[in-house]
Design a protein around this motif. Structure first.
Motif, PDB file in Angstrom:
ATOM      1  N   GLN A 275      68.511  55.328 -53.878  1.00  0.00           N
ATOM      2  CA  GLN A 275      68.025  53.980 -54.211  1.00  0.00           C
ATOM      3  C   GLN A 275      68.234  53.049 -53.015  1.00  0.00           C
ATOM      4  O   GLN A 275      67.361  52.265 -52.652  1.00  0.00           O
ATOM      5  N   ARG A 276      69.387  53.177 -52.403  1.00  0.00           N
ATOM      6  CA  ARG A 276      69.723  52.364 -51.229  1.00  0.00           C
ATOM      7  C   ARG A 276      68.726  52.632 -50.092  1.00  0.00           C
ATOM      8  O   ARG A 276      68.235  51.730 -49.439  1.00  0.00           O
ATOM      9  N   ARG A 277      68.461  53.937 -49.887  1.00  0.00           N
ATOM     10  CA  ARG A 277      67.520  54.293 -48.821  1.00  0.00           C
ATOM     11  C   ARG A 277      66.144  53.703 -49.105  1.00  0.00           C
ATOM     12  O   ARG A 277      65.432  53.267 -48.212  1.00  0.00           O
ATOM     13  N   PHE A 278      65.782  53.712 -50.376  1.00  0.00           N
ATOM     14  CA  PHE A 278      64.494  53.149 -50.768  1.00  0.00           C
ATOM     15  C   PHE A 278      64.431  51.662 -50.409  1.00  0.00           C
ATOM     16  O   PHE A 278      63.392  51.148 -50.020  1.00  0.00           O
ATOM     17  N   ASP A 279      65.561  50.986 -50.539  1.00  0.00           N
ATOM     18  CA  ASP A 279      65.569  49.554 -50.232  1.00  0.00           C
ATOM     19  C   ASP A 279      65.384  49.281 -48.741  1.00  0.00           C
ATOM     20  O   ASP A 279      64.829  48.261 -48.372  1.00  0.00           O
ATOM     21  N   VAL A 280      65.906  50.167 -47.895  1.00  0.00           N
ATOM     22  CA  VAL A 280      65.909  49.809 -46.474  1.00  0.00           C
ATOM     23  C   VAL A 280      64.972  50.618 -45.574  1.00  0.00           C
ATOM     24  O   VAL A 280      64.633  50.166 -44.490  1.00  0.00           O
ATOM     25  N   GLU A 281      64.569  51.820 -45.996  1.00  0.00           N
ATOM     26  CA  GLU A 281      63.753  52.627 -45.078  1.00  0.00           C
ATOM     27  C   GLU A 281      62.269  52.333 -45.283  1.00  0.00           C
ATOM     28  O   GLU A 281      61.755  52.453 -46.383  1.00  0.00           O
ATOM     29  N   GLU A 282      61.616  51.970 -44.207  1.00  0.00           N
ATOM     30  CA  GLU A 282      60.241  51.503 -44.349  1.00  0.00           C
ATOM     31  C   GLU A 282      59.268  52.585 -44.785  1.00  0.00           C
ATOM     32  O   GLU A 282      58.291  52.314 -45.436  1.00  0.00           O
ATOM     33  N   ASN A 283      59.521  53.839 -44.377  1.00  0.00           N
ATOM     34  CA  ASN A 283      58.533  54.877 -44.643  1.00  0.00           C
ATOM     35  C   ASN A 283      58.994  55.868 -45.716  1.00  0.00           C
ATOM     36  O   ASN A 283      58.539  57.002 -45.747  1.00  0.00           O
ATOM     37  N   LEU A 284      59.903  55.441 -46.576  1.00  0.00           N
ATOM     38  CA  LEU A 284      60.462  56.400 -47.531  1.00  0.00           C
ATOM     39  C   LEU A 284      59.527  56.644 -48.720  1.00  0.00           C
ATOM     40  O   LEU A 284      58.931  55.711 -49.262  1.00  0.00           O
ATOM     41  N   ILE A 285      59.416  57.925 -49.097  1.00  0.00           N
ATOM     42  CA  ILE A 285      58.681  58.270 -50.305  1.00  0.00           C
ATOM     43  C   ILE A 285      59.703  58.741 -51.334  1.00  0.00           C
ATOM     44  O   ILE A 285      60.473  59.671 -51.075  1.00  0.00           O
ATOM     45  N   VAL A 286      59.750  58.083 -52.480  1.00  0.00           N
ATOM     46  CA  VAL A 286      60.661  58.512 -53.530  1.00  0.00           C
ATOM     47  C   VAL A 286      59.865  59.298 -54.556  1.00  0.00           C
ATOM     48  O   VAL A 286      58.882  58.794 -55.102  1.00  0.00           O
ATOM     49  N   VAL A 287      60.273  60.552 -54.767  1.00  0.00           N
ATOM     50  CA  VAL A 287      59.639  61.362 -55.799  1.00  0.00           C
ATOM     51  C   VAL A 287      60.542  61.245 -57.023  1.00  0.00           C
ATOM     52  O   VAL A 287      61.738  61.533 -56.937  1.00  0.00           O
ATOM     53  N   ALA A 288      60.000  60.791 -58.139  1.00  0.00           N
ATOM     54  CA  ALA A 288      60.886  60.382 -59.229  1.00  0.00           C
ATOM     55  C   ALA A 288      60.304  60.622 -60.607  1.00  0.00           C
ATOM     56  O   ALA A 288      59.093  60.727 -60.785  1.00  0.00           O
ATOM     57  N   THR A 289      61.210  60.702 -61.582  1.00  0.00           N
ATOM     58  CA  THR A 289      60.785  60.605 -62.975  1.00  0.00           C
ATOM     59  C   THR A 289      60.755  59.111 -63.302  1.00  0.00           C
ATOM     60  O   THR A 289      61.162  58.303 -62.465  1.00  0.00           O
ATOM     61  N   ILE A 290      60.355  58.772 -64.523  1.00  0.00           N
ATOM     62  CA  ILE A 290      60.268  57.341 -64.821  1.00  0.00           C
ATOM     63  C   ILE A 290      61.647  56.690 -64.886  1.00  0.00           C
ATOM     64  O   ILE A 290      61.750  55.479 -65.020  1.00  0.00           O
ATOM     65  N   ALA A 291      62.727  57.491 -64.733  1.00  0.00           N
ATOM     66  CA  ALA A 291      64.068  56.906 -64.640  1.00  0.00           C
ATOM     67  C   ALA A 291      64.147  55.954 -63.445  1.00  0.00           C
ATOM     68  O   ALA A 291      64.989  55.065 -63.411  1.00  0.00           O
ATOM     69  N   PHE A 292      63.271  56.164 -62.467  1.00  0.00           N
ATOM     70  CA  PHE A 292      63.221  55.268 -61.318  1.00  0.00           C
ATOM     71  C   PHE A 292      62.226  54.180 -61.654  1.00  0.00           C
ATOM     72  O   PHE A 292      61.029  54.381 -61.561  1.00  0.00           O
ATOM     73  N   GLY A 293      62.742  53.055 -62.126  1.00  0.00           N
ATOM     74  CA  GLY A 293      61.780  52.084 -62.616  1.00  0.00           C
ATOM     75  C   GLY A 293      62.306  50.683 -62.523  1.00  0.00           C
ATOM     76  O   GLY A 293      62.293  50.085 -61.455  1.00  0.00           O
TER      77      GLY A 293
END
Ligand code: ADP
Ligand code: ZN
Length: 605
Positions: A275-293
């Motif tokens: 989650q932290r990486r998602f906040d700061v990395e410009e090119n990050l792709i998060v592969v997720a279930t809907i738990a990431f919401g």
């Protein structure tokens, strides 16, 4: 003291760097400023925060923001501080000293906004603390949590009306992205809103391009889509199961993408790190279930891809709504196939839920399938679902950009229905297709299905083609699944006129989904020429460097839109810099000179 309209605009420009209000922002703000209870309904990314942040600046006293997500409060406070607005939060994550410090800032008037969780605000100590302050406004974010009709009900929200009794004169602002009427009425009732002004904004997210394709080879399709449109950008890929999340994340990593998995089954530490990486990395792709919401606040998510079908349009819209909160061109891209239709229907039929619930869920799923199979504008379909009028064509979805033709599939339909009928309506799609295509498999021989008149009559079509026909016939209701364990297909009444040749069967034209639309770039609000591309890259690099130095996400320094604007305007001094979207006084002071230098360097080289 009442502020005038021009003051509000002035604050919007000086603190947030924006030139105008969006949607109903201004009307909502004016309603609050006149002391009225207010309910604001805006889609995700519509710009709800400013509806209470701006009044907080303009009103005397403290604005209390109630938010269900403790994890987001820190980000909100940091973001506000970047805009030169002092805010604090009071929640269970603070130690004694931190709490005391925050309280002092509120008492001295240094901070005008306090974020609190619903359970915290009702704690007797907190209530007496708030009583000592001059509370100007209660803003209740994610207000649908108060309603059992909503999908995110929270017990603590139910008690928020108690604040009413303690602070009878303080206006309430309830904010949500949930549009249905039941929830809306419930929010007003549960929070005891007093003759509230209700503002419902359009649900259209014009900057999001919708496309829905048929599944052929999902990783290949996904890779093509990302490479063609979103190289080095941030995105979310939604999958139904945890296993698939991990598989897809690994595949994307193998293909060289900066991708991480996210689902509820991962260790807490890993989830937090990702989650932290998602906040700061410009090119990050998060592969997720809907738990990431809930709790995704990042404004520059450029695409949301669905590799599996959501269970309802509400879910789809909420998930896709996480793209492009900053208003820049973004995409919602989905693939689906026969397997989804069967799997989701099966999951639904095999739960122990009561029949009323099942019926409701089945309708929701059918509406979702309707969207997928629709030949007409996706946006129109979506807005119509939410009860909103809109033009018949939007010009920014796959159906508008690449209209799909229909074809007369009556003959093929007859073949399929006959094959289902002759095999006794007790086999799944795979077997029926084997019969149609004249397979020599043992199962066919065993059952003597090679003796049937329909054996081999559909050889001219591929397995994929037949799968598509079956999927469309299932969603259109010509056939249905009769046995969920074996996924056997059966006929419905609708087949009769087709079999008799009294009616025609029209289906969506089959064309490879690996089609041109993949290669078409998403429209950009600004067109960069070669030199500007280079400048943009340098400004982006500068932003990243500053973000790392300060330990905050890059988007909090400047949005992509701000950088694009700098490339277009090429400001040469502070006054011109202030004309850039998203640049207010505070950001000008903090970063202006660095960015002006970088722009100057580009001009002289
Ligand atoms: P949500 O309604 O989902 O809470 P936010 O309040 O997070 O949306 O706003 C989404 C994005 O839109 C933010 O990046 C915000 O800064 C931006 N925004 C809000 N209002 C305006 C405006 N009037 N002009 C330009 N950008 C805006
Ligand atoms: Zn359209």
């Amino acid at each position: 003291m009442q502020k005038s309209k021009s003051d509000i605009h002035e604050l919007l420009k000086s603190h947030f760097g924006y030139d105008g209000f969006r949607l109903n922002q201004q009307a909502i703000i004016e309603s609050i400023m006149s002391g009225q209870d207010t309910l604001a309904i805006m889609p995700t990314g519509g710009g709800k925060s400013i509806c209470y942040q701006l009044p907080a600046l303009a009103l005397d006293g403290v604005t209390v923001v109630i938010s269900p997500l403790i994890s987001l409060m820190q980000d909100q406070v940091t973001g506000l501080s970047e805009n030169g607005i002092e805010a604090v939060y009071l929640n269970s994550s603070l130690n004694f000293d931190e709490r005391k410090q925050a309280q002092e800032k509120l008492e001295s008037g240094q901070a005008k906004i306090v974020y609190m969780a619903p359970e915290g605000v009702l704690n007797p100590n907190q209530v007496s603390f708030l009583r000592e302050l001059d509370v100007a406004l209660f803003a209740i974010d994610e207000a649908h949590c108060v309603s059992q009709w909503g999908h995110e009900f929270r017990q603590d929200y139910r008690r928020l009306f108690e604040l009413r009794e303690v602070f009878p004169k303080v206006p309430f602002l309830a904010l949500t992205a949930t549009a249905d009427e039941k929830t809306r009425d419930d929010i007003c009732a549960q929070l005891r809103l007093n003759k509230p002004n209700i503002f419902i904004s359009s649900f259209d997210r014009a900057n999001i391009r919708y496309s829905i394709q048929e599944r052929e080879s999902e990783i290949v399709q996904l890779e093509q889509f990302i490479r063609a449109n979103h190289q080095d950008q941030c995105g979310i890929v939604y999958c139904l199961s945890r296993k698939k999340v991990e598989k897809v994340a690994t595949e994307l990593q193998r293909l060289g993408f900066n991708a991480v998995p996210y689902h509820a089954g991962l260790p807490k530490r890993t989830r937090e790190r990702n989650q932290r990486r998602f906040d700061v990395e410009e090119n990050l792709i998060v592969v997720a279930t809907i738990a990431f919401g809930m709790g995704i606040d990042r404004p520059d998510v450029r695409f949301v891809a669905h590799l599996d079908l959501p269970k309802s349009i509400e879910g789809y819209y909420q998930e896709t709504g996480r793209a492009g909160r900053d208003g820049e061109a973004s995409q919602a891209w989905m693939i689906y196939g026969l397997a989804d239709v069967v799997k989701l229907s099966q999951m639904l039929e095999q739960t122990d839920a009561d029949p009323k619930y099942k019926k409701h869920a089945r309708e929701k799923l059918n509406q979702m399938l309707g969207l997928c199979e629709s030949l007409t504008c996706r946006r129109h379909y979506l807005l119509d679902y939410f009860g909103e009028d809109s033009p018949k064509e939007c010009g920014n979805c796959d159906a508008c950009l690449e209209p799909q033709d229909q074809w007369d599939a009556t003959k093929e339909g007859q073949m399929l229905f006959s094959a289902i009928y002759r095999t006794g309506q007790s086999f799944g799609a795979g077997h029926v297709i084997d019969v149609l295509r004249g397979s020599k498999s043992a199962k066919i021989k065993e059952r003597r299905h090679d003796q049937l008149s329909v054996y081999g009559i559909g050889q001219s079509l591929s397995k994929t083609d037949w799968n598509r026909i079956i999927r469309q016939c299932l969603t259109l209701g010509y056939i249905r699944i009769t046995d969920w364990d074996y996924r056997s297909l059966g006929l419905t009444e609708l087949c009769r006129p087709i079999l008799r040749g009294e009616d025609t069967l029209m289906l969506k034209k089959m064309k490879s989904s690996m089609k041109a639309i993949n290669r078409k770039k998403a429209p950009s609000t600004v067109h960069l020429d070669h030199g500007e591309d280079d400048l943009f890259a340098r400004l982006r690099a500068l932003r990243l460097e500053l973000a790392k130095e300060k330990g905050i996400p890059p988007y909090m320094i400047f949005s992509d839109k701000s950088l694009h604007d700098m490339c277009a305007i090429k400001p040469e001094n502070s006054d011109q810099m202030l004309m850039v979207h998203g640049v207010g006084q505070s950001k000008l002071d903090a970063y202006g000179s660095k960015f002006l230098d970088e722009i100057k360097q580009g001009a002289s080289s």
